[in-house]
Every structure is written in C-alpha cells, then in structure tokens.
Design an enzyme around this catalytic site. Structure first.
Site, PDB file in Angstrom:
ATOM      1  N   SER A  12       1.460  -0.090   5.594  1.00 42.54           N
ATOM      2  CA  SER A  12       0.924   1.263   5.380  1.00 42.54           C
ATOM      3  C   SER A  12       2.058   2.228   5.042  1.00 42.54           C
ATOM      4  O   SER A  12       2.988   2.401   5.835  1.00 42.54           O
ATOM      5  CB  SER A  12       0.201   1.764   6.627  1.00 42.54           C
ATOM      6  OG  SER A  12       0.027   3.176   6.509  1.00 42.54           O
ATOM      7  N   HIS A  37      -0.912  -0.232   1.624  1.00 41.06           N
ATOM      8  CA  HIS A  37      -2.055   0.470   2.230  1.00 41.06           C
ATOM      9  C   HIS A  37      -1.758   1.972   2.189  1.00 41.06           C
ATOM     10  O   HIS A  37      -0.682   2.410   2.620  1.00 41.06           O
ATOM     11  CB  HIS A  37      -2.205  -0.004   3.683  1.00 41.06           C
ATOM     12  CG  HIS A  37      -3.383   0.539   4.414  1.00 41.06           C
ATOM     13  ND1 HIS A  37      -4.664   0.078   4.217  1.00 41.06           N
ATOM     14  CD2 HIS A  37      -3.467   1.512   5.356  1.00 41.06           C
ATOM     15  CE1 HIS A  37      -5.496   0.737   5.040  1.00 41.06           C
ATOM     16  NE2 HIS A  37      -4.795   1.603   5.734  1.00 41.06           N
ATOM     17  N   ASP A  39      -2.943   5.628   3.348  1.00 38.98           N
ATOM     18  CA  ASP A  39      -3.799   6.317   4.319  1.00 38.98           C
ATOM     19  C   ASP A  39      -4.021   7.770   3.909  1.00 38.98           C
ATOM     20  O   ASP A  39      -3.146   8.611   4.096  1.00 38.98           O
ATOM     21  CB  ASP A  39      -3.138   6.277   5.705  1.00 38.98           C
ATOM     22  CG  ASP A  39      -3.276   4.909   6.341  1.00 38.98           C
ATOM     23  OD1 ASP A  39      -2.262   4.358   6.797  1.00 38.98           O
ATOM     24  OD2 ASP A  39      -4.410   4.398   6.369  1.00 38.98           O
ATOM     25  N   MET A  41      -5.744  11.266   4.461  1.00 33.58           N
ATOM     26  CA  MET A  41      -6.343  11.992   5.591  1.00 33.58           C
ATOM     27  C   MET A  41      -6.579  13.443   5.186  1.00 33.58           C
ATOM     28  O   MET A  41      -5.696  14.079   4.599  1.00 33.58           O
ATOM     29  CB  MET A  41      -5.391  11.943   6.786  1.00 33.58           C
ATOM     30  CG  MET A  41      -5.052  10.526   7.216  1.00 33.58           C
ATOM     31  SD  MET A  41      -3.843  10.540   8.563  1.00 33.58           S
ATOM     32  CE  MET A  41      -3.653   8.793   8.811  1.00 33.58           C
ATOM     33  N   HIS A  71      -7.233   3.845   1.779  1.00 32.22           N
ATOM     34  CA  HIS A  71      -8.087   4.010   2.968  1.00 32.22           C
ATOM     35  C   HIS A  71      -8.430   5.492   3.092  1.00 32.22           C
ATOM     36  O   HIS A  71      -7.576   6.282   3.485  1.00 32.22           O
ATOM     37  CB  HIS A  71      -7.300   3.503   4.190  1.00 32.22           C
ATOM     38  CG  HIS A  71      -8.008   3.680   5.488  1.00 32.22           C
ATOM     39  ND1 HIS A  71      -7.344   3.533   6.695  1.00 32.22           N
ATOM     40  CD2 HIS A  71      -9.286   3.990   5.806  1.00 32.22           C
ATOM     41  CE1 HIS A  71      -8.193   3.742   7.689  1.00 32.22           C
ATOM     42  NE2 HIS A  71      -9.378   4.018   7.173  1.00 32.22           N
ATOM     43  N   MET A  73      -9.739   8.394   4.895  1.00 27.48           N
ATOM     44  CA  MET A  73     -10.163   8.953   6.178  1.00 27.48           C
ATOM     45  C   MET A  73     -10.519  10.418   5.925  1.00 27.48           C
ATOM     46  O   MET A  73      -9.797  11.352   6.308  1.00 27.48           O
ATOM     47  CB  MET A  73      -9.046   8.831   7.225  1.00 27.48           C
ATOM     48  CG  MET A  73      -8.866   7.401   7.694  1.00 27.48           C
ATOM     49  SD  MET A  73      -7.289   7.117   8.493  1.00 27.48           S
ATOM     50  CE  MET A  73      -6.287   6.826   7.046  1.00 27.48           C
ATOM     51  N   MET A 142     -11.110  -0.554  12.551  1.00 28.26           N
ATOM     52  CA  MET A 142      -9.945   0.190  13.035  1.00 28.26           C
ATOM     53  C   MET A 142      -9.618  -0.277  14.442  1.00 28.26           C
ATOM     54  O   MET A 142     -10.498  -0.325  15.304  1.00 28.26           O
ATOM     55  CB  MET A 142     -10.250   1.690  13.058  1.00 28.26           C
ATOM     56  CG  MET A 142     -10.358   2.333  11.678  1.00 28.26           C
ATOM     57  SD  MET A 142      -8.894   2.125  10.669  1.00 28.26           S
ATOM     58  CE  MET A 142      -7.683   3.015  11.633  1.00 28.26           C
ATOM     59  N   ASP A 181      -6.516  -2.613  11.376  1.00 32.37           N
ATOM     60  CA  ASP A 181      -5.600  -1.547  10.983  1.00 32.37           C
ATOM     61  C   ASP A 181      -5.290  -0.666  12.194  1.00 32.37           C
ATOM     62  O   ASP A 181      -6.162   0.008  12.718  1.00 32.37           O
ATOM     63  CB  ASP A 181      -6.304  -0.718   9.887  1.00 32.37           C
ATOM     64  CG  ASP A 181      -5.456   0.403   9.378  1.00 32.37           C
ATOM     65  OD1 ASP A 181      -5.981   1.228   8.601  1.00 32.37           O
ATOM     66  OD2 ASP A 181      -4.266   0.480   9.753  1.00 32.37           O
TER      67      ASP A 181
HETATM   68  C1  DX5 Z   1      -4.272   5.214  11.032  1.00 30.51           C
HETATM   69  C2  DX5 Z   1      -4.096   4.469   9.714  1.00 30.51           C
HETATM   70  C3  DX5 Z   1      -3.324   3.198   9.896  1.00 30.51           C
HETATM   71  C4  DX5 Z   1      -1.911   3.438  10.433  1.00 30.51           C
HETATM   72  C5  DX5 Z   1      -1.299   2.130  10.844  1.00 30.51           C
HETATM   73  O1  DX5 Z   1      -5.184   6.262  10.842  1.00 30.51           O
HETATM   74  O2  DX5 Z   1      -5.349   4.139   9.156  1.00 30.51           O
HETATM   75  O3  DX5 Z   1      -3.248   2.515   8.630  1.00 30.51           O
HETATM   76  O4  DX5 Z   1      -1.126   4.037   9.409  1.00 30.51           O
HETATM   77  O5  DX5 Z   1      -0.055   2.443  11.423  1.00 30.51           O
HETATM   78  P1  DX5 Z   1       0.543   1.522  12.610  1.00 30.51           P
HETATM   79  O6  DX5 Z   1       0.632   0.135  12.012  1.00 30.51           O
HETATM   80  O7  DX5 Z   1       1.874   2.135  12.882  1.00 30.51           O
HETATM   81  O8  DX5 Z   1      -0.422   1.594  13.748  1.00 30.51           O
HETATM   82 ZN    ZN Z   2      -5.271   2.819   7.384  1.00 27.75          ZN
END
Ligand code: DX5
Ligand code: ZN
Length: 222
Positions: A12, A37, A39, A41, A71, A73, A142, A181
């Site tokens: 990620s 990956h 993320d 947000m 991803h 969110m 998750m 994840d």
């Molecule tokens: C959290 C993300 C994950 C996160 C994973 O909201 O969706 O992808 O970045 O990070 P680690 O591997 O550090 O938990």
């Molecule tokens: Zn993620």
C-alpha cells in the site's frame, strides 16, 4: 483472474515516502510486488484524507505496467469511478457501507474493462455483501478499521468472515478472490491464507520493512 492459490502481494502506497514517490514505486516493483495498492480516502467515509485521481495518474505514469489496485474509502464512489478508471486503475474496489447504487457502480467499473472489488469493514457481515459476490472479481475483507496504516490485525472479527466467504464461493462456484488489508505481515498473512485469502495488502509490512524484498517474499511464502 488468477487461481485462488496464487498469492498476490499488494504493497500500500499509503505507507510509502511520497517525497520520493517514483523511487518508492519502482523499488516496490523491483522488490517483487505484484500489485500496488492505492488507498483513496475522502475524510467522510473514513476519518482521514489521502489522495485523489491525480495521484493515481501520477503513479500510472511512473510505473505504466504496474497493476494499480485502487481502494476507494469514499462516501460516493459512483461519482468518481470514471476519474479513477481514466487515471489508470487496473482494479477498483468500492465499500458496501455507504449509501449509493452499488450494483450499478460495479457494472460501470466492469464495463470499462477493469476488475471490480467490493470491500467490507470489520464490523460488516458477509450477509450484507452477499448479493454482490456473484458479480465482483475481489472481496476485500478489511482486517483493520479503515483510515490509517500501522494498525493491529483484527483476527477475531475478520477470520471467520474469510472462512465464510470461501465457503460461499465454493458452494456457488463463484470466482471472486479474497483480499485482506490491514496489519498484514508474514504472521498474519499465514493466518489469513489458512482461512482462504490469497491477495495480501501490506503497507507498514512492506514499505517500512528494513528489506522490502525479503518482507514481500516472507508474506508470499507464509
Ligand atoms: C487502511 C488501508 C490499508 C492500510 C494498510 O484504511 O485500507 O490498505 O494502508 O496499511 P498497514 O499494512 O500498515 O496496516
Ligand atoms: Zn486499503
């Protein structure tokens, strides 16, 4: 899509050093990452804001052949998927929790020729997402509450769901892969794989490891 036993490792970029993004992306690929990956947000669905379509476009320009696993969110993925498709996403995963036309959004993603995933938070049941499992390529379970990297793997709330999802897939001959994840390292990847997950997202466990290649190898072989 690949067979369910083939392990896919997706570092990620949330955990990467964005001041040297090109080096970090190239380093991850050279270290054996199968996917990157991303993320996204929005500060509404999760209590954090990360980046948008332009960041994904920039990553796509840096590593044009990399598989970008976006991803989302965000509260309203239906309003933004075309921008993330245009920016070079190879997969787009949307969450089942917000209120929007989920089925319609899944078909929109697939119509564009890329794969579609659906994600559930630790407190969300498999039953909630069941209607969409016939249509998606990935079910993202998750293993932390979304919003931040570096959190503790939530085994009790999530592993029974991985097991349940695998049983549904086998009973109905469905073709979605199970992705986990949050808090993934070799120890938690081994646990997740034993219940049925084969796509492993790791932020801290890869970008913050002293040797990224061995970290990825350990997660792959766990
Ligand atoms: C959290 C993300 C994950 C996160 C994973 O909201 O969706 O992808 O970045 O990070 P680690 O591997 O550090 O938990
Ligand atoms: Zn993620």
């Amino acid at each position: 899509m690949l067979n369910f036993n083939q392990r896919i490792i997706a570092p990620s970029l949330l955990a990467a050093d964005w001041s040297k993004l090109a080096d970090e992306c190239e380093h991850a690929i050279d270290s054996g990452a199968d996917w990157l990956h991303l993320d996204v947000m929005d500060g509404h669905f999760v209590n954090n804001i990360s980046f948008g379509p332009n960041f994904v476009k920039h990553v796509h320009q840096i590593v044009p052949n990399a598989f970008l696993d976006t991803h989302l969110m965000i509260e309203r993925p239906d309003k933004y998927i075309h921008q993330f498709i245009k920016s070079g996403s190879s997969n787009i995963t949307i969450h089942v929790e917000p209120d929007y036309e989920i089925q319609e959004t899944i078909s929109e993603i697939k119509k564009s020729g890329i794969t579609a995933g659906i994600a559930i938070n630790p407190e969300t049941s498999i039953e909630t997402v069941r209607p969409y499992l016939d249509y998606v390529d990935i079910l993202l379970i998750m293993t932390v509450t979304p919003g931040f990297g570096g959190q503790e793997f939530m085994i009790d709330e999530t592993m029974p769901k991985v097991k349940e999802a695998k049983e549904i897939r086998e009973r109905n001959n469905l073709s979605f892969h199970i992705q986990v994840d949050g808090g993934i390292c070799s120890r938690t990847a081994k646990i997740s794989a034993s219940y049925g997950a084969n796509i492993m997202v790791a932020g801290t466990g890869t970008f913050k490891a002293s040797n990224m290649k061995s970290a990825i190898d350990e997660i792959r072989n766990a």
